[in-house]
Structure formats: structure tokens, C-alpha cells
Write an enzyme that holds these catalytic residues in place. Sequence first.
Site, short mmCIF file in Angstrom:
data_model
loop_
_atom_site.label_atom_id
_atom_site.label_comp_id
_atom_site.label_asym_id
_atom_site.label_seq_id
_atom_site.Cartn_x
_atom_site.Cartn_y
_atom_site.Cartn_z
N TYR A 501 0.84 -1.21 0.00
CA TYR A 501 0.00 0.00 0.00
C TYR A 501 0.86 1.25 0.00
CZ TYR A 501 0.54 1.12 5.05
OH TYR A 501 1.01 1.47 6.28
N CYS A 502 0.21 2.33 -0.36
CA CYS A 502 0.87 3.65 -0.36
C CYS A 502 -0.19 4.66 0.07
CB CYS A 502 1.43 3.96 -1.74
SG CYS A 502 0.16 4.03 -3.01
N ALA A 503 -0.03 5.91 -0.35
CA ALA A 503 -0.99 6.92 0.10
C ALA A 503 -2.35 6.74 -0.58
CB ALA A 503 -0.45 8.31 -0.17
#
Length: 538
Positions: A501-503
Site C-alpha cells: 500500500y501507499c498513500a
Amino acid sequence: MKIVIVGGVAGGMSAATRLRRLSEDADITVVERSGYVSFANCGLPYHVGGVIEDRSALLLQTPQSLAARFGIRVLVGHEVTSVDRGGRVVQVTGPDGEASLDYDALVLSPGARPVRPPIPGIERALSLRDIEDTDAMVDAVSGDVGSVVVIGGGFIGIELAENLRHRGLDVTIVEAADQVMAPLDPEMAAFVHQRLRESGVVLHLGAGVSAIGERDVTLADGSTVPADIVVAAIGVRPDSTLATDAGLEVDERGGIVVDEAMRTSDPAIYAVGDAVVKRDAVDGSAVMVPLANTANRQGRMVADVIMGRAAADRPVLGTAIVGVFGLQVATTGWNAKRLAAAGRPFRQIHTHPASHAGYYPGAAGLHLKLLVDPETDAILGAQALGEDGADKRIDVIATAMAGGITASRLADLELAYAPAFGSAKDPVNMLGYVAGNLRDGTVKSLQWDEVADRVSAGDVLLDTRTPEEVAAGAIPGAVNIPVDDLRDRLGELPEGSVVAYCAVGVRGYLAARILTQSGREAVNLDGGYTTWRAATGA
Ligand code: FAD
């Protein structure tokens, strides 16, 4: 031909004016119960808030202007009280007593009435439907009042909350469901809750009102909320008493049943607008969708039918938008809650793009959600929130749905672009790219509510953001390897399937691609940390 129209606002007046444009010979009478005709009901909350200062701006026409331009007879302050179907005559009650009007065609556009549940003290609650209600509400809020409780967090409740805050009142919304705005899924509604709270609105969610007192409201848990004024905005139900009394077919919700030409069970009587049952665009079921676009369209269309033109109603998507303290909140089609309840398979896509090219001043964040049929790639619904550009994205998607354009084909739409207005790959195109990647298996995604189970099952949670971003908040249990370092640090990742995941989902997608091409099982957290955090309230 003699045509009598019951209801002189959205549907009724669209029918009346189109009838005149099609026929100079038609004898057209509009009967309207309230004291006003063709008023802007969608603008009423903004007059209460003082945003639309001039009351007369709400009054788009008068009986005199309609007589002058269209030769239409308009009887305001008159109510149609009964229909003699055999004799084709309606009874009308007005200031001068009773009268009867005969017709060749009768059009019912009676609209809907606010729901007023039998709560003790409900008679003190104000509702908003017409100009008279608006005058009463303006009077009430102009007095010595400081607090208001709005019962119901739907479109009208929220518009009123915003407008009453605008007038400086302390506003509390009491909503029986766990979220406001039922057409949104909960993780999207979370952004609305945040905006309401930031704007000074107190929210009581999952809370019922058990009694309305002189200066307060008692909730089901026994607590009280101060309320100099109480507004009931709990929803509407079709105003179909006249149709029922006339023996026309009405469904279990009170909606008047019509065919595709808006004919009721009596071929000389037509019905349009909020009062009629519509056909849902996603599954063809019978639905009540009380919105202005459909009422206006049906009103215009019924005139064509009466004048012998071929015309057919179309199914409804329920496309809608509301402003929430500067946030545009728009929806079309079905949401995940409704799809799940109907047992329909669906795929969810969340993105958080900018409203236009990030390098051009003034770009605002958007939150988009697309619901897709995993077998056919059909678009089932969409939700969009943002300070700018949510409206046009939903309108494009609603248009695509109406035209049968599939989710991955959103990528191919040629949309207007310059840096101040969008991106060369518009957020709608990007939804199409994501849909195509999921359909083709280029990447797999995981939803926010599946993370905890996957981590408990032993999956590796990989945060691909920078350490600075992680320091500001992360999903518990994640390993942090920024995506730019991932190729060199693959060996550091523990064994097991990876949830990257990321932002917002872009770097997580890159990481998932790097990992799968290196032989690892990997999925991308859809919508990234932004969706997860909004949904979980972390
Ligand atoms: P109406 O426009 O309500 O007209 C029905 C009329 O029939 C009423 O004036 C009533 O007095 C009259 N009538 C009923 N029975 C009789 C009788 N027996 N004899 C004589 N007259 C009768 N929709 C949107 O899409 N977007 C919005 O932003 C939006 N905002 C809204 C804000 C408010 C405060 C309200 C109340 C509604 C809003 N709506 C909005 C909904 C929209 O106004 C309705 O969908 C639309 O007006 C329905 O048109 P209609 O012709 O069916 O009914």
C-alpha cells in the site's frame, strides 16, 4: 383537446409548457394547491440560509407570466380533490369554493410529501417542501434562536444544516443510520462526516429521536440535545392520495404505477415526477427516485405522448449531487452496500486524484469510487467527492452508464483537457485503466476492510511510502520499504503473500507489479492509506 394538470412545479409545468409548444389549440389548465407555481424547490434551502437573498428569485413564473407567454390557465391555491374517471371530470376546491373541470387527458404531477414520523412533539418540527414552508422556516430562524436539530442526514437535511450554520445557528444532525447520505458507501461518507464536523455541525449517528420537547430533542439513549428549532428531513413519500382515491394502480410504497409512456392504469390519466414508480437502470426493478431531472424530463415527455408523438421513459440511475460546506458530493447508480445486499458480485475501485494537473495552481483532491460488474465489466455505480470537479466526473460516468460504456472503456474516452481543467489522463480515464488492469489480472487489489484478516492470516503488509509519510501515520504491522528502494531490497521482505500500500494506490500498484514480476504473490490495497484511514477512522 382539454388537458388538466395537477401540480404546477417541476413535472407539471414542464408538461404544460411543452404541450403549448406542440399545440396552440390545446386547452391547458394547471391546478396547484400551494400559493405559487413553477417555484425553484431545489433553491429553497439556500433562501433559508440567506445565500439566495431575494425570495422572488425562487419564483420562476407567475400565473400571469404563464398566461401571457404560454396561454396556460394556472389556478394557484386550488386543490384537485377527486377524479371522476368515468365522466372525465376533476373536482377542484379553491378560495371561491368548488368547481369541476372536464378533461380529455389528465396529468398528475403531485410530487411527494415530507415524512413526519409519529414522534411525540413532531408537530413542532418544520419541514421544507414549498414556498410556504420556506417562509415559515425563515420566520423561525429569524427569531431569537440559537440551536437547531435537523432530523435526517439525507440531501435536504445536509443542505439545511449547511444553510443554518451559514445563518450562525448551532446545528446538530441526528441520523438513525451509521452514516449520512445513504447513496454513499461508509468509507466515502467518512469524508462528509469530517467536513460536517470541521464546519461546526454536531453529528449524532446511529441515533433515533424519541421525543421533541419545547426547547430540546430527546434521543433514544435518553440524552437531550438543545433545539430552539427542529427540522424533520427524514425523506419523502409520494403524494398519491388523489390517485389512490381515484382507484389508479399504486404500489406498496404509494408510488403511482405507470407504463413507459407515463400512462397510469387509466389510459386517459398520466402521471410523472416524484409520485411515480420508476425503472432502475441497473437491475430494472421498480424504484422511487424523487429527483428534479427525472421529474422535468417525464413532464416534457408526457406532453409528447399526449400529442401523439412516440416517446418512452428511460430507466433511472439516481444521479445526484449535494454541496457540503464546499465539498461536492455526487453519486450515480448503485453503491457497494446495495450490491452486497442484493447478492450481486462487484468490484470496487477507489482513487484519490487531483481535480486538475497538480502543477497548475488550485488543484483540489478528489475521492472517487467506481463499482464494476466483474463478469461483464459493466459500470454499476460511482461516487465522487471533492472541492472541484466531482460533478463532471460523475456526469461523465453517468453518461457512460447510460450509453453502455464498460468500466475499462472509460480509459478510451476523449475528454477535454488543459492544465487548469483536468489531466491528459483524466481521473475518469484513470478509473478505466485501473478497471482494465483488474479485469486483465495485471494487478489484484484488496479492500480496506479485508486488510486485518489478511494480516492475521500471515500476509506481509508492505508500506511503500517514504519514512516521512509513515511517521505521520501508517497501518499497524506494516513493513516500510519505499517503492523506489524495493527492487534493491526485495530480500528484506519476509516470506508470504504481500499486501502493498501507499498513500492512494499508485505506488502500491507499482510495488505489486515489481513483486509479481519477481515471483511473489502481491496485491495492492485499493485507495491506499487514504481510503483505509477514512474508513477505519484511525
Ligand atoms: P413537485 O415539484 O413537488 O410539484 C408537485 C406540486 O403538486 C406541489 O407544488 C403540490 O402543491 C402540488 N399538488 C399535489 N397534489 C395536488 C392536488 N391534489 N391539487 C393541486 N396541486 C397539488 N432534486 C434534485 O434533483 N436536486 C436538488 O438539488 C433538489 N433539491 C431539493 C430541495 C428541496 C428543499 C426539495 C423539497 C426538493 C429538492 N429536490 C431536488 C427534489 C425536486 O424538487 C423534486 O424531485 C421535483 O420537484 C419533483 O417534481 P414533481 O413535479 O414530481 O413534484
